[in-house]
Write an enzyme that holds these catalytic residues in place. Structure first.
Site, mmCIF file in Angstrom:
data_model
loop_
_atom_site.group_PDB
_atom_site.id
_atom_site.type_symbol
_atom_site.label_atom_id
_atom_site.label_comp_id
_atom_site.label_asym_id
_atom_site.label_seq_id
_atom_site.Cartn_x
_atom_site.Cartn_y
_atom_site.Cartn_z
ATOM 1 N N GLU A 68 0.938 -1.289 -0.031
ATOM 2 C CA GLU A 68 0.070 0.353 0.158
ATOM 3 C C GLU A 68 0.722 1.071 -0.278
ATOM 4 O O GLU A 68 0.628 2.071 -0.567
ATOM 5 C CB GLU A 68 -0.904 -0.131 1.321
ATOM 6 C CG GLU A 68 -1.705 1.056 1.247
ATOM 7 C CD GLU A 68 -2.001 1.877 3.172
ATOM 8 O OE1 GLU A 68 -1.197 2.571 3.520
ATOM 9 O OE2 GLU A 68 -2.425 0.884 4.051
ATOM 10 N N GLU A 139 10.861 3.338 2.400
ATOM 11 C CA GLU A 139 9.113 3.538 3.443
ATOM 12 C C GLU A 139 8.829 2.232 4.250
ATOM 13 O O GLU A 139 7.716 1.866 4.912
ATOM 14 C CB GLU A 139 7.790 2.667 2.132
ATOM 15 C CG GLU A 139 8.009 4.273 1.199
ATOM 16 C CD GLU A 139 7.228 4.584 1.876
ATOM 17 O OE1 GLU A 139 5.962 4.198 2.362
ATOM 18 O OE2 GLU A 139 7.981 6.216 1.882
#
Length: 833
Positions: A68, A139
């Site tokens: 995501e 991330e």
């Protein structure tokens, strides 16, 4: 019921909903709902992918969540990092995403004139996501920072503990969010390339045929359809099936258990949980809603009322939770007092006794009809929500409900079926129960640790015979089912408003009050809003006064609860809270019976008296609230200190806690008459209310509080009309305020950098807002993406009593804030772990 046209039939919508809807299916099998709203000032889209953390590969916990983050990062067509976020932020919008157990949802909103380009950028995430190698570790760190932020969240800790105590071979057992260990350390140890695994997961699971898109636009449906077909038809369709996870998470080994856990905060909470048949299969019959309405009721004779009279509980909630198409849980969660903690067995005994009462009373048509009538009124006269929230809500429903009910979902029960209710009721049995009991008093009494959040707990088996003994030994109290609800509205007519005022007008002014009035000329709903600010100069004059004022409004709500709860569930809500100048009362909902509730509240205020037993319970509750402030997240603490440094009459929680420790019921009894003795009531009434009605309501308040032969309130003296004051920061001066974090177990630190700009002035307000709009994305990108300082980073506009400023916020688990060397003008608050 109004309808909208879909390719395969009608879409039911609220009778007050003037938006147009259309379902289309693209050539790649992507299912889309188009919404046309010519009145909107923002457009939005939400893509729901029917894959979530349940699909994480074994040993790669959090991979769906990591995807995501990475997918929403950049695309081949728009390779700039965080390009969508930057674009929508600069054009008045926002973007975000979330990963659930069986779904991942991506969404954004933006001003209407920038929607086409934003939608193009959005579509490319699902066509050619970049998922660059450069961004991979950044991330992962962002995911880990998000996890670190949540480590001390009691709700997450207890939820993961419930998952931990389930079948290890069921995906419910998994740790869904991921961290540095699961996404970097362990894969590296096993020789896995996490980016390769990420792309593999994307290739295996992301397919257009298991995606659902909602597009909320301003243009007509034909134009929006053409745009959507052009932008989204290239999403690949690999004809995947929606992953299904059959079977129950809990075996017999996980039932009939009592789990004691240690929370991070002070307090006691009891959660009684049963695996039940998912209501989604009977959503038009609403079995769990019917049961939760009876078990969770708070009126006289209810289970909560009994606990309250006994001094054992301050809150009770009952309802279905954590459900999928395959399984579900029905939970009853009770916030216990110290006395309630000592009577846990009696509480469970009374709970099962109440469930027996519901079972023996049979399933009543009139109770279901009331539930149906309330739900119908709420649905048909619902206020419009923000386009992005609306799109998210619908896109997440599209795989669970037929097209006809995409907008309705399970919000309109209309089929009375006693059998489906009885089935769930029978599942709420002692042999099917899981009991989770959290209390700080269990510190040092546990022998196990949940691995992901390090929650200390112990587990013991209990039998149905043990629970039967608790039922028999529980005190004799009168439990009964609710009585018919007199607050259910029946008059939905709209007032004939002759004055089409755009702004609120000053309708009435006396020495006691001032009334601002705004009729509803836009939304045309049978609803009203009342806000009354009781300006009481004594309320915030000292830490003692703040604490006593706080207990006063809480006790007032406490006294009203049994009566006002009927209004609450009928769509008429109210609340009391402290304000900048005293305390405020608000009422919102259907206008039909709003005045009845208002008069009941004012009468209770006029007749207020201190009941020592309830004072003790509220004092205990407030004491725990103050003590738990030390467990707030560091950025919340830093923001609080910033407000305290700047604002007049702002007191530290430690001083309020110290003041509270010495207070008794008689202190409050002496204080309240003084608090109310000098009062001015600032009133705002809006909605489906005529001028004469608004004036009459305020006149009634004056008659009760001010015009009695022995008035409770007198008007303020001229010198008592005080305005809130804010410290003026010197031009060209730097300020630093450092405070050690109050929770030694929280490894995060925080920095709040506040720059005071100007006093309230229209053109300056616009310039500041434009600056924030331009700088917000760059701030986020630099602090979080480039420098990797932490998950919580932001730039926001602040308004302290009409004085505007900018606030930079950072919370970090990797760096201790040090703004001395680079601090420009303004006030810097640092909170160190």
């Amino acid at each position: 019921m109004a309808t909208a046209t879909a390719a395969d039939g009608e879409i039911l919508k609220a009778r007050t909903d003037e938006r147009e809807y259309r379902k289309i299916v693209l050539k790649n099998s992507l299912q889309v709902l188009l919404i046309s709203d010519p009145e909107t000032d923002k457009c939005a889209a939400s893509m729901n992918v029917s894959v979530g953390s349940f699909s994480d590969p074994e040993g790669l916990e959090g991979l769906a969540h990591f995807l995501e983050h990475m997918l929403f990062y950049a695309s081949e067509k728009f390779p700039e990092e965080n390009g969508l976020f930057k674009f929508v932020t600069e054009h008045g919008g926002s973007s975000n995403a979330y990963t659930a157990i069986e779904n991942t949802n991506y969404h954004f909103n933006v001003h209407t004139d920038s929607f086409d380009e934003a939608l193009d950028r959005f579509a490319q995430f699902f066509i050619t996501p970049l998922m660059s190698a450069d961004a991979t570790m950044r991330e992962i760190m962002a995911v880990d920072s998000e996890h670190q932020k949540n480590l001390l969240s009691d709700s997450r800790r207890m939820r993961q503990l419930q998952k931990h105590l389930s079948r290890e071979d069921h995906p419910y057992h998994k740790f869904g969010s991921g961290n540095m260990d699961t996404l970097h350390v362990q894969p590296e140890t096993k020789g896995l390339d996490i980016r390769r695994e990420l792309i593999k997961f994307y290739d295996e699971h992301y397919s257009a045929n298991i995606m659902n898109l909602v597009v909320y636009g301003k243009e007509n449906l034909d134009k929006t359809q053409g745009l959507v077909e052009e932008l989204f038809q290239d999403i690949r369709n690999t004809d995947k099936s929606i992953p299904r996870f059959p079977g129950q998470p809990c075996t017999l080994d996980h039932l009939q258990v009592l789990v004691k856990a240690v929370p991070t905060r002070q307090g006691h909470e009891l959660t009684v949980s049963w695996p039940v048949t998912p209501s989604i299969h009977h959503y038009e019959e609403a079995p769990c809603k019917y049961i939760s309405r009876l078990i969770g009721h708070e009126g006289e004779g209810s289970l909560f009322h009994a606990f309250k009279i006994l001094g054992w509980a301050t809150r009770l909630h009952a309802g279905e939770t954590g459900w999928t198409m395959e399984y579900s849980f029905f939970n009853v969660t009770i916030a216990l007092t110290d006395a309630g903690h000592e009577h846990m067995q009696d509480i469970l005994g009374l709970l099962f006794r109440h469930i027996n009462l519901v079972q023996q009373s049979g399933i009543s048509q009139w109770i279901f009809d009331e539930l149906s009538a309330i739900c119908e009124a709420e649905f048909h006269y619902q206020a419009k929500t923000q386009p992005m929230s609306y799109a998210i809500n619908i896109s997440s429903k599209m795989t669970m409900y037929p097209t006809k009910h995409w907008l309705v979902g399970s919000s309109l029960p209309w089929k009375f079926n006693p059998a489906s209710v009885e089935k769930v009721l029978n599942e709420l049995s002692p042999k099917n129960v899981r009991i989770f009991w959290a209390s700080y008093k269990f510190e040092g009494q546990t022998d196990k640790v949940e691995p992901w959040y390090n929650t200390a707990y112990s587990l013991e088996k209990i039998t149905k015979f043990t629970i039967q003994e608790w039922v028999q030994s529980a005190p004799e109290v009168k439990l009964q089912l609710p009585t018919p609800n007199v607050y259910i509205p029946t008059d939905f007519s709209l007032k004939d408003v002759k004055d089409k005022d755009i702004f609120p007008v000053l309708l009435r002014k006396t020495t006691f009050s001032r009334l601002w009035y705004k009729p509803d000329t836009k939304f045309l709903r049978p609803k009203a809003y009342i806000k009354m600010d009781f300006n009481c100069p004594l309320a915030l004059s000292s830490p003692d006064a703040v604490v006593l004022s706080n207990i006063f409004v809480r006790l007032l709500e406490d006294y009203l609860n049994e009566y006002a709860y009927y209004a609450h569930i009928a769509g008429l809500r109210y609340g009391l809270s402290l304000s900048d100048n005293g305390f405020e009362l608000y009422l919102v909902g259907f206008n039909h019976k709003l005045r009845i509730l208002l008069e009941a509240i004012i009468q209770k205020m006029a007749k207020f008296e201190v009941k020592p037993d309830r004072f003790s319970v509220i004092k205990e509750t407030v004491t725990k609230l103050y003590k738990n402030k030390k467990f707030r997240k560091p950025y919340e603490q830093a923001m609080s200190y910033c407000s305290m440094v700047l604002q007049d009459h702002s007191w530290p929680w430690t001083e309020k806690l110290d003041a509270l420790s010495c207070l008794e019921a008689q202190d409050l009894a002496n204080f309240v008459p003084m608090l109310l003795s000098r009062t001015f009531v600032e009133c705002y009434i809006a909605g489906n209310v005529e001028k004469s009605e608004a004036e009459s309501m305020v006149q009634h308040i004056e008659d009760v509080l001010f015009n009695d032969p022995k008035p409770i309130c007198r008007p303020l003296l001229p010198s008592q009309f005080l305005t809130s004051r804010v410290v003026e920061l010197g031009t060209g001066v730097k300020y630093l305020y450092h405070q050690e974090g109050s929770n030694p177990n929280d490894e995060n630190s925080a920095l709040v950098h506040y720059i005071q700009v100007h006093q309230d002035e229209f053109s300056m307000n616009i310039k500041l807002q434009l600056f924030k709009l331009v700088a917000k994305q760059a701030t986020f990108h630099q602090l979080r993406t480039v420098e990797q300082l932490g998950y919580v980073t932001s730039l926001s506009q602040r308004n302290y009593s009409g004085v505007y400023g900018l606030q930079f916020l950072i919370q970090s688990s990797v760096k201790v804030p040090n703004c001395l060397a680079s601090l420009p003008l303004g006030l810097c608050i640092t909170q160190s772990s």
